[in-house]
Design a protein around this motif. Structure first.
Motif, PDB file in Angstrom:
ATOM      1  N   ILE A 156       8.304  11.497   8.273  1.00 52.07           N
ATOM      2  CA  ILE A 156       8.936  10.192   8.492  1.00 52.07           C
ATOM      3  C   ILE A 156      10.443  10.209   8.246  1.00 52.07           C
ATOM      4  O   ILE A 156      11.135   9.235   8.535  1.00 52.07           O
ATOM      5  CB  ILE A 156       8.277   9.106   7.615  1.00 52.07           C
ATOM      6  CG1 ILE A 156       8.527   9.378   6.135  1.00 52.07           C
ATOM      7  CG2 ILE A 156       6.784   9.026   7.913  1.00 52.07           C
ATOM      8  CD1 ILE A 156       7.987   8.281   5.217  1.00 52.07           C
ATOM      9  N   LYS A 157      10.940  11.300   7.688  1.00 52.55           N
ATOM     10  CA  LYS A 157      12.382  11.472   7.431  1.00 52.55           C
ATOM     11  C   LYS A 157      12.935  10.380   6.525  1.00 52.55           C
ATOM     12  O   LYS A 157      14.015   9.848   6.746  1.00 52.55           O
ATOM     13  CB  LYS A 157      13.160  11.518   8.750  1.00 52.55           C
ATOM     14  CG  LYS A 157      12.735  12.643   9.686  1.00 52.55           C
ATOM     15  CD  LYS A 157      13.534  12.626  10.971  1.00 52.55           C
ATOM     16  CE  LYS A 157      13.054  13.715  11.917  1.00 52.55           C
ATOM     17  NZ  LYS A 157      13.790  13.705  13.209  1.00 52.55           N
ATOM     18  N   SER A 158      12.168  10.037   5.507  1.00 49.34           N
ATOM     19  CA  SER A 158      12.602   9.012   4.559  1.00 49.34           C
ATOM     20  C   SER A 158      11.880   9.211   3.234  1.00 49.34           C
ATOM     21  O   SER A 158      10.724   9.613   3.196  1.00 49.34           O
ATOM     22  CB  SER A 158      12.312   7.612   5.086  1.00 49.34           C
ATOM     23  OG  SER A 158      12.633   6.627   4.127  1.00 49.34           O
ATOM     24  N   THR A 159      12.606   8.926   2.154  1.00 49.30           N
ATOM     25  CA  THR A 159      12.009   8.986   0.823  1.00 49.30           C
ATOM     26  C   THR A 159      11.746   7.594   0.267  1.00 49.30           C
ATOM     27  O   THR A 159      11.387   7.433  -0.893  1.00 49.30           O
ATOM     28  CB  THR A 159      12.916   9.753  -0.156  1.00 49.30           C
ATOM     29  OG1 THR A 159      14.211   9.140  -0.174  1.00 49.30           O
ATOM     30  CG2 THR A 159      13.061  11.202   0.257  1.00 49.30           C
ATOM     31  N   GLY A 160      11.949   6.572   1.101  1.00 53.59           N
ATOM     32  CA  GLY A 160      11.687   5.209   0.664  1.00 53.59           C
ATOM     33  C   GLY A 160      12.715   4.716  -0.340  1.00 53.59           C
ATOM     34  O   GLY A 160      13.843   5.202  -0.396  1.00 53.59           O
ATOM     35  N   GLY A 161      12.310   3.726  -1.132  1.00 51.87           N
ATOM     36  CA  GLY A 161      13.199   3.228  -2.168  1.00 51.87           C
ATOM     37  C   GLY A 161      14.171   2.163  -1.725  1.00 51.87           C
ATOM     38  O   GLY A 161      15.021   1.728  -2.499  1.00 51.87           O
ATOM     39  N   ASP A 162      14.080   1.717  -0.478  1.00 53.29           N
ATOM     40  CA  ASP A 162      14.979   0.705   0.059  1.00 53.29           C
ATOM     41  C   ASP A 162      14.128  -0.428   0.638  1.00 53.29           C
ATOM     42  O   ASP A 162      13.301  -0.176   1.514  1.00 53.29           O
ATOM     43  CB  ASP A 162      15.865   1.317   1.150  1.00 53.29           C
ATOM     44  CG  ASP A 162      16.936   0.372   1.669  1.00 53.29           C
ATOM     45  OD1 ASP A 162      16.733  -0.861   1.602  1.00 53.29           O
ATOM     46  OD2 ASP A 162      17.967   0.858   2.168  1.00 53.29           O
ATOM     47  N   PRO A 163      14.326  -1.673   0.175  1.00 50.29           N
ATOM     48  CA  PRO A 163      13.486  -2.777   0.678  1.00 50.29           C
ATOM     49  C   PRO A 163      13.688  -3.083   2.151  1.00 50.29           C
ATOM     50  O   PRO A 163      12.896  -3.840   2.725  1.00 50.29           O
ATOM     51  CB  PRO A 163      13.917  -3.967  -0.191  1.00 50.29           C
ATOM     52  CG  PRO A 163      15.287  -3.627  -0.666  1.00 50.29           C
ATOM     53  CD  PRO A 163      15.283  -2.137  -0.835  1.00 50.29           C
ATOM     54  N   MET A 164      14.722  -2.507   2.778  1.00 52.41           N
ATOM     55  CA  MET A 164      14.956  -2.716   4.207  1.00 52.41           C
ATOM     56  C   MET A 164      14.434  -1.571   5.058  1.00 52.41           C
ATOM     57  O   MET A 164      14.513  -1.614   6.282  1.00 52.41           O
ATOM     58  CB  MET A 164      16.449  -2.916   4.476  1.00 52.41           C
ATOM     59  CG  MET A 164      17.032  -4.179   3.892  1.00 52.41           C
ATOM     60  SD  MET A 164      16.265  -5.684   4.544  1.00 52.41           S
ATOM     61  CE  MET A 164      16.862  -5.660   6.242  1.00 52.41           C
ATOM     62  N   VAL A 165      13.899  -0.524   4.428  1.00 50.41           N
ATOM     63  CA  VAL A 165      13.385   0.641   5.147  1.00 50.41           C
ATOM     64  C   VAL A 165      11.868   0.689   5.008  1.00 50.41           C
ATOM     65  O   VAL A 165      11.338   0.709   3.894  1.00 50.41           O
ATOM     66  CB  VAL A 165      14.005   1.949   4.617  1.00 50.41           C
ATOM     67  CG1 VAL A 165      13.399   3.153   5.348  1.00 50.41           C
ATOM     68  CG2 VAL A 165      15.514   1.933   4.790  1.00 50.41           C
ATOM     69  N   ALA A 166      11.182   0.709   6.143  1.00 45.33           N
ATOM     70  CA  ALA A 166       9.721   0.662   6.151  1.00 45.33           C
ATOM     71  C   ALA A 166       9.125   2.056   6.119  1.00 45.33           C
ATOM     72  O   ALA A 166       9.339   2.856   7.032  1.00 45.33           O
ATOM     73  CB  ALA A 166       9.236  -0.074   7.402  1.00 45.33           C
ATOM     74  N   VAL A 167       8.384   2.340   5.057  1.00 42.08           N
ATOM     75  CA  VAL A 167       7.617   3.583   4.983  1.00 42.08           C
ATOM     76  C   VAL A 167       6.137   3.202   4.860  1.00 42.08           C
ATOM     77  O   VAL A 167       5.810   2.073   4.497  1.00 42.08           O
ATOM     78  CB  VAL A 167       8.052   4.453   3.777  1.00 42.08           C
ATOM     79  CG1 VAL A 167       9.507   4.854   3.915  1.00 42.08           C
ATOM     80  CG2 VAL A 167       7.806   3.749   2.456  1.00 42.08           C
ATOM     81  N   PRO A 168       5.225   4.131   5.170  1.00 44.99           N
ATOM     82  CA  PRO A 168       3.794   3.795   5.089  1.00 44.99           C
ATOM     83  C   PRO A 168       3.381   3.397   3.670  1.00 44.99           C
ATOM     84  O   PRO A 168       3.825   4.000   2.692  1.00 44.99           O
ATOM     85  CB  PRO A 168       3.109   5.101   5.521  1.00 44.99           C
ATOM     86  CG  PRO A 168       4.139   5.816   6.341  1.00 44.99           C
ATOM     87  CD  PRO A 168       5.445   5.483   5.721  1.00 44.99           C
ATOM     88  N   ASN A 169       2.562   2.384   3.585  1.00 40.73           N
ATOM     89  CA  ASN A 169       2.059   1.913   2.306  1.00 40.73           C
ATOM     90  C   ASN A 169       1.315   3.059   1.598  1.00 40.73           C
ATOM     91  O   ASN A 169       0.277   3.512   2.080  1.00 40.73           O
ATOM     92  CB  ASN A 169       1.099   0.742   2.546  1.00 40.73           C
ATOM     93  CG  ASN A 169       0.517   0.164   1.269  1.00 40.73           C
ATOM     94  OD1 ASN A 169       0.745   0.660   0.175  1.00 40.73           O
ATOM     95  ND2 ASN A 169      -0.260  -0.896   1.421  1.00 40.73           N
ATOM     96  N   PRO A 170       1.819   3.537   0.450  1.00 42.56           N
ATOM     97  CA  PRO A 170       1.172   4.672  -0.221  1.00 42.56           C
ATOM     98  C   PRO A 170      -0.169   4.316  -0.851  1.00 42.56           C
ATOM     99  O   PRO A 170      -0.906   5.204  -1.280  1.00 42.56           O
ATOM    100  CB  PRO A 170       2.195   5.069  -1.293  1.00 42.56           C
ATOM    101  CG  PRO A 170       2.936   3.806  -1.584  1.00 42.56           C
ATOM    102  CD  PRO A 170       3.019   3.082  -0.275  1.00 42.56           C
ATOM    103  N   PHE A 171      -0.503   3.012  -0.916  1.00 41.18           N
ATOM    104  CA  PHE A 171      -1.790   2.604  -1.465  1.00 41.18           C
ATOM    105  C   PHE A 171      -2.908   2.757  -0.439  1.00 41.18           C
ATOM    106  O   PHE A 171      -4.083   2.630  -0.776  1.00 41.18           O
ATOM    107  CB  PHE A 171      -1.734   1.155  -1.950  1.00 41.18           C
ATOM    108  CG  PHE A 171      -0.699   0.928  -3.014  1.00 41.18           C
ATOM    109  CD1 PHE A 171      -0.880   1.419  -4.290  1.00 41.18           C
ATOM    110  CD2 PHE A 171       0.471   0.254  -2.722  1.00 41.18           C
ATOM    111  CE1 PHE A 171       0.078   1.212  -5.273  1.00 41.18           C
ATOM    112  CE2 PHE A 171       1.433   0.041  -3.697  1.00 41.18           C
ATOM    113  CZ  PHE A 171       1.241   0.523  -4.976  1.00 41.18           C
ATOM    114  N   ARG A 172      -2.516   2.999   0.826  1.00 42.53           N
ATOM    115  CA  ARG A 172      -3.500   3.259   1.875  1.00 42.53           C
ATOM    116  C   ARG A 172      -3.494   4.737   2.212  1.00 42.53           C
ATOM    117  O   ARG A 172      -2.512   5.446   1.960  1.00 42.53           O
ATOM    118  CB  ARG A 172      -3.174   2.458   3.141  1.00 42.53           C
ATOM    119  CG  ARG A 172      -3.460   0.991   3.033  1.00 42.53           C
ATOM    120  CD  ARG A 172      -3.170   0.283   4.343  1.00 42.53           C
ATOM    121  NE  ARG A 172      -3.995   0.749   5.446  1.00 42.53           N
ATOM    122  CZ  ARG A 172      -3.920   0.263   6.682  1.00 42.53           C
ATOM    123  NH1 ARG A 172      -3.034  -0.674   6.973  1.00 42.53           N
ATOM    124  NH2 ARG A 172      -4.712   0.734   7.626  1.00 42.53           N
TER     125      ARG A 172
END
Length: 256
Positions: free
Chosen positions: A159-175
């Motif tokens: 996904i080329k992202s480490t998350g951590g930004d409320p404006m950047v959507a990454v897959p929900n890690p709880f799923r």
């Protein structure tokens, strides 16, 4: 008053009720321009039992003065029918998820109940993207904000992202995604939200890359079992989602 002001005022009214449930979704977030968005947000309430949903319907209609209906997709008559059905049966409409819409003529409020969800964490654990992992638990008056979660380590390169930004959507890690056709279909039903939230100013490219990779992984993996049922399910997936994978890849190239 702006739509943002109207939404905030309605949410405050809902927060002061005794509804056994939570407010979720992008309407809670203050970091994007609601008034300039192409698709305006609704207020989403998820209740913790079918009976709590019946009570929530009564609160919205009789205490807050909202009426069934509110958008171009669902008719006022249809929403009134669903509310009546929920009141008389207490069990929804024979589906895993039951939803009724209400409005004050400006702000739309959705009240829903999904089987098995008994807390705010149960609710947001089934969402797709990190940017909506936020819930206000009405009974406790507590805000849960998980929007800055980190994606699972094995997805970072994809996904080329480490998350951590409320404006950047990454897959929900709880799923989880387990590589099966049926699990992939549950995720891919949410694809349109990637485009919707992009148009609201969020960076949803990581989610698009996740979905593209998911389709490739399922197709390249072939049928999970040797049974005819498994082979048929795999072929149905290929027939329906190979073209979507191409469209997603084209969308990614256009937005990168």
């Amino acid at each position: 008053m702006s739509l943002r002001d109207d939404i905030d005022a309605m949410q405050m009214r809902i927060m002061e009720t005794d509804i056994d449930g939570c407010i979720t979704g992008s309407s809670l977030a203050q970091n994007w321009d609601v008034d300039e968005a192409e698709v305006k947000p609704d207020i989403d309430i998820f209740t913790y039992s079918p009976y709590a949903m019946v009570h929530a319907i009564d609160v919205l209609e009789y205490k807050l003065g909202l009426a069934p209906g509110g958008d171009e997709v669902s008719s006022d008559k249809g929403e009134a029918w669903k509310a009546k059905k929920m009141r008389t049966s207490g069990r929804g409409f024979g589906r895993d998820l039951a939803t009724c819409k209400f409005t004050d003529g400006n702000v739309v409020v959705n009240v829903s109940n999904r089987k098995g969800e008994k807390s705010a964490m149960d609710v947001i654990a089934r969402f797709d993207m990190s940017i909506v992992l936020q819930a206000y638990d009405i009974p406790s008056g507590s805000l849960i904000d998980m929007r800055c979660v980190q994606p699972k380590a094995d997805l970072v390169d994809v996904i080329k992202s480490t998350g951590g930004d409320p404006m950047v959507a990454v897959p929900n890690p709880f799923r989880s995604f387990d590589g099966t056709t049926w699990n992939a279909v549950k995720w891919l039903r949410q694809w349109d939200r990637v485009i919707k939230y992009w148009n609201r100013g969020f960076d949803t490219l990581p989610m698009a890359r996740f979905y593209s990779n998911m389709i490739k992984e399922v197709i390249d993996g072939g049928s999970l079992f040797k049974t005819e049922a498994s082979k048929e399910a795999y072929q149905e997936f290929v027939d329906e989602y190979a073209e979507l994978g191409t469209k997603i890849d084209e969308w990614i190239k256009e937005k990168e």
